[in-house]
Design an enzyme around this catalytic site. Structure first.
Site, mmCIF file in Angstrom:
data_model
loop_
_atom_site.group_PDB
_atom_site.id
_atom_site.type_symbol
_atom_site.label_atom_id
_atom_site.label_comp_id
_atom_site.label_asym_id
_atom_site.label_seq_id
_atom_site.Cartn_x
_atom_site.Cartn_y
_atom_site.Cartn_z
ATOM 1 N N LYS A 13 0.833 -1.214 0.000
ATOM 2 C CA LYS A 13 0.000 0.000 0.000
ATOM 3 C C LYS A 13 0.866 1.262 0.000
ATOM 4 O O LYS A 13 0.652 2.167 -0.797
ATOM 5 C CB LYS A 13 -0.925 0.044 1.237
ATOM 6 C CG LYS A 13 -1.896 -1.092 1.348
ATOM 7 C CD LYS A 13 -2.761 -0.949 2.589
ATOM 8 C CE LYS A 13 -1.994 -0.971 3.893
ATOM 9 N NZ LYS A 13 -1.284 -2.214 4.201
ATOM 10 N N ARG A 88 -9.616 1.200 8.646
ATOM 11 C CA ARG A 88 -9.085 -0.125 8.908
ATOM 12 C C ARG A 88 -10.076 -0.980 9.686
ATOM 13 O O ARG A 88 -9.808 -2.140 9.979
ATOM 14 C CB ARG A 88 -7.800 0.022 9.722
ATOM 15 C CG ARG A 88 -6.732 -0.962 9.315
ATOM 16 C CD ARG A 88 -5.530 -0.676 10.138
ATOM 17 N NE ARG A 88 -4.652 0.195 9.417
ATOM 18 C CZ ARG A 88 -3.421 -0.129 9.065
ATOM 19 N NH1 ARG A 88 -2.916 -1.293 9.368
ATOM 20 N NH2 ARG A 88 -2.675 0.714 8.417
ATOM 21 N N ARG A 160 11.566 -1.739 10.786
ATOM 22 C CA ARG A 160 10.472 -1.246 11.624
ATOM 23 C C ARG A 160 10.264 -2.172 12.812
ATOM 24 O O ARG A 160 10.327 -3.388 12.665
ATOM 25 C CB ARG A 160 9.180 -1.181 10.788
ATOM 26 C CG ARG A 160 8.724 0.242 10.547
ATOM 27 C CD ARG A 160 7.643 0.328 9.543
ATOM 28 N NE ARG A 160 6.416 -0.357 9.937
ATOM 29 C CZ ARG A 160 5.292 -0.338 9.222
ATOM 30 N NH1 ARG A 160 5.259 0.352 8.097
ATOM 31 N NH2 ARG A 160 4.217 -0.976 9.620
ATOM 32 N N ARG A 171 -0.329 -8.824 13.205
ATOM 33 C CA ARG A 171 -0.890 -7.845 12.263
ATOM 34 C C ARG A 171 -1.720 -8.527 11.191
ATOM 35 O O ARG A 171 -2.787 -8.042 10.820
ATOM 36 C CB ARG A 171 0.240 -7.029 11.610
ATOM 37 C CG ARG A 171 0.787 -5.954 12.553
ATOM 38 C CD ARG A 171 2.163 -5.508 12.159
ATOM 39 N NE ARG A 171 2.216 -4.852 10.876
ATOM 40 C CZ ARG A 171 3.323 -4.753 10.144
ATOM 41 N NH1 ARG A 171 4.450 -5.283 10.567
ATOM 42 N NH2 ARG A 171 3.281 -4.117 9.005
HETATM 43 P P1 AP5 Z 1 4.928 -1.506 1.806
HETATM 44 O O1 AP5 Z 1 4.569 -0.659 0.646
HETATM 45 O O2 AP5 Z 1 5.671 -0.879 2.932
HETATM 46 O O3 AP5 Z 1 3.653 -2.300 2.327
HETATM 47 P P2 AP5 Z 1 2.381 -1.791 3.126
HETATM 48 O O4 AP5 Z 1 1.192 -2.480 2.570
HETATM 49 O O5 AP5 Z 1 2.341 -0.294 3.180
HETATM 50 O O6 AP5 Z 1 2.704 -2.429 4.513
HETATM 51 P P3 AP5 Z 1 2.673 -1.832 5.984
HETATM 52 O O7 AP5 Z 1 3.374 -2.849 6.824
HETATM 53 O O8 AP5 Z 1 3.210 -0.428 6.050
HETATM 54 O O9 AP5 Z 1 1.172 -1.825 6.260
HETATM 55 P P4 AP5 Z 1 0.509 -1.851 7.610
HETATM 56 O O10 AP5 Z 1 -0.886 -1.632 7.215
HETATM 57 O O11 AP5 Z 1 0.789 -3.029 8.459
HETATM 58 O O12 AP5 Z 1 1.273 -0.699 8.406
HETATM 59 P P5 AP5 Z 1 0.933 0.822 8.699
HETATM 60 O O13 AP5 Z 1 2.191 1.562 8.685
HETATM 61 O O14 AP5 Z 1 -0.197 1.311 7.894
HETATM 62 O O15 AP5 Z 1 5.778 -2.751 1.217
HETATM 63 C C1 AP5 Z 1 6.325 -3.728 2.083
HETATM 64 C C2 AP5 Z 1 7.718 -4.157 1.540
HETATM 65 O O16 AP5 Z 1 7.544 -4.794 0.269
HETATM 66 C C3 AP5 Z 1 8.705 -3.006 1.296
HETATM 67 O O17 AP5 Z 1 9.990 -3.472 1.589
HETATM 68 C C4 AP5 Z 1 8.575 -2.722 -0.199
HETATM 69 O O18 AP5 Z 1 9.773 -2.203 -0.729
HETATM 70 C C5 AP5 Z 1 8.265 -4.113 -0.753
HETATM 71 N N1 AP5 Z 1 7.375 -4.088 -1.923
HETATM 72 C C6 AP5 Z 1 6.237 -3.358 -2.052
HETATM 73 N N2 AP5 Z 1 5.637 -3.614 -3.222
HETATM 74 C C7 AP5 Z 1 6.418 -4.550 -3.841
HETATM 75 C C8 AP5 Z 1 6.324 -5.233 -5.098
HETATM 76 N N3 AP5 Z 1 5.301 -5.013 -5.961
HETATM 77 N N4 AP5 Z 1 7.281 -6.139 -5.404
HETATM 78 C C9 AP5 Z 1 8.304 -6.382 -4.553
HETATM 79 N N5 AP5 Z 1 8.447 -5.759 -3.361
HETATM 80 C C10 AP5 Z 1 7.520 -4.857 -3.003
HETATM 81 O O19 AP5 Z 1 0.377 0.709 10.204
HETATM 82 C C11 AP5 Z 1 1.244 0.347 11.249
HETATM 83 C C12 AP5 Z 1 0.460 0.254 12.561
HETATM 84 O O20 AP5 Z 1 -0.126 1.534 12.869
HETATM 85 C C13 AP5 Z 1 -0.716 -0.721 12.557
HETATM 86 O O21 AP5 Z 1 -0.306 -2.049 12.834
HETATM 87 C C14 AP5 Z 1 -1.584 -0.126 13.679
HETATM 88 O O22 AP5 Z 1 -1.078 -0.446 14.947
HETATM 89 C C15 AP5 Z 1 -1.418 1.368 13.474
HETATM 90 N N6 AP5 Z 1 -2.444 1.913 12.570
HETATM 91 C C16 AP5 Z 1 -2.236 2.480 11.356
HETATM 92 N N7 AP5 Z 1 -3.400 2.869 10.814
HETATM 93 C C17 AP5 Z 1 -4.369 2.535 11.700
HETATM 94 C C18 AP5 Z 1 -5.775 2.663 11.695
HETATM 95 N N8 AP5 Z 1 -6.440 3.218 10.672
HETATM 96 N N9 AP5 Z 1 -6.472 2.186 12.766
HETATM 97 C C19 AP5 Z 1 -5.832 1.641 13.815
HETATM 98 N N10 AP5 Z 1 -4.497 1.482 13.881
HETATM 99 C C20 AP5 Z 1 -3.765 1.938 12.833
#
Ligand code: AP5
Length: 214
Positions: A13, A88, A160, A171
């Site tokens: 994402k 979410r 991270r 997660r």
């Molecule tokens: P990346 O693009 O970083 O993936 P992502 O889907 O953004 O994954 P996240 O882990 O950031 O999502 P998340 O939802 O768990 O975390 P968030 O920060 O939102 O890609 C991942 C890896 O793959 C990278 O190394 C990238 O280079 C590689 N990659 C990407 N695309 C690729 C491709 N096509 N081919 C090859 N490699 C690729 O949230 C973190 C925490 O915050 C949550 O756990 C929660 O505690 C809190 N939080 C955030 N939002 C909320 C909410 N709305 N409500 C409640 N809690 C929340």
């Protein structure tokens, strides 16, 4: 333009959101990045959120919904938003709907990214994140030009804290239980478009662009 990007942790994402924001000129609102910044700055919100984030759990809805109000308004003043990580839960989606109704606006696209479990776990287990600008890389899939250094800003790359195997398991489980119901929520409104995110970054972007241009 108002876009919601859905999908499980590690599906890409953030990677796609940054490309869409850059190429389509939409403001990205990434709740995870906002929360990590609050943690880094040691704010009251950050201290509250950290324990949930470290164990891979969701931060409570009321905290997120309050936090998002000002971000949504600010983005709407400059032409819309691309939501990465919000909503979410169904509760958060209802709050977003309320905001949209109150401002007379609507969503243009809800895109759900998906990839097989082993792809997602591989992406998360090798992710490197810039501690300055938040750009992401991968130990094998997307290597930075210089080891340990961000190509964009020269910041230091780190793993991270919620990418350790136990937090990743939590997660993914939390996603299945609390976030996956959002797919039906938006499907029933006729808004959801599924995109296969298992290919290379540019391949996935091309699929998303087709949806955005349709
Ligand atoms: P990346 O693009 O970083 O993936 P992502 O889907 O953004 O994954 P996240 O882990 O950031 O999502 P998340 O939802 O768990 O975390 P968030 O920060 O939102 O890609 C991942 C890896 O793959 C990278 O190394 C990238 O280079 C590689 N990659 C990407 N695309 C690729 C491709 N096509 N081919 C090859 N490699 C690729 O949230 C973190 C925490 O915050 C949550 O756990 C929660 O505690 C809190 N939080 C955030 N939002 C909320 C909410 N709305 N409500 C409640 N809690 C929340």
């Amino acid at each position: 333009m108002r876009i919601v990007l859905l999908g499980c942790p590690g599906v890409g994402k953030g990677t796609q959101a940054k490309l869409i924001a850059l190429r389509k000129g939409v403001r990205q609102i990434a709740t995870g990045d906002i929360l990590r910044q609050e943690v880094e700055q040691g704010t009251e919100l950050g201290l509250l959120a950290q324990e949930y984030m470290d164990r891979g759990d969701l931060v409570p809805d009321e905290i997120i919904i309050n936090m998002m109000q000002t971000h949504l308004q600010a983005a709407d003043e400059v032409g819309g938003f691309l939501l990465d990580g919000f909503p979410r839960t169904v509760e958060q989606a209802r709050a977003l709907d309320q905001y949209l109704v109150s401002t007379g606006k609507s969503l243009d696209h809800v895109i759900a990214l998906s990839a097989p479990g082993e792809v997602v776990v591989h992406r998360l287990s090798g992710r490197l994140t810039c501690n300055n600008c938040g750009a992401t890389y991968h130990e094998t899939n997307r290597q930075p030009r210089n080891f340990g250094t961000c190509d964009v800003c020269g910041g230091r790359l780190q793993i991270r804290s919620d990418d350790d195997p136990e937090a990743v398991r939590t997660r993914l489980q939390v996603y299945a239980e609390r976030s996956a119901p959002l797919l039906d929520y938006y499907r029933s409104q006729g808004l959801l478009r599924d995109v296969d995110a298992s290919g290379e970054v540019e391949e996935v972007y091309a699929l998303i662009e087709k949806v955005l241009d349709s």
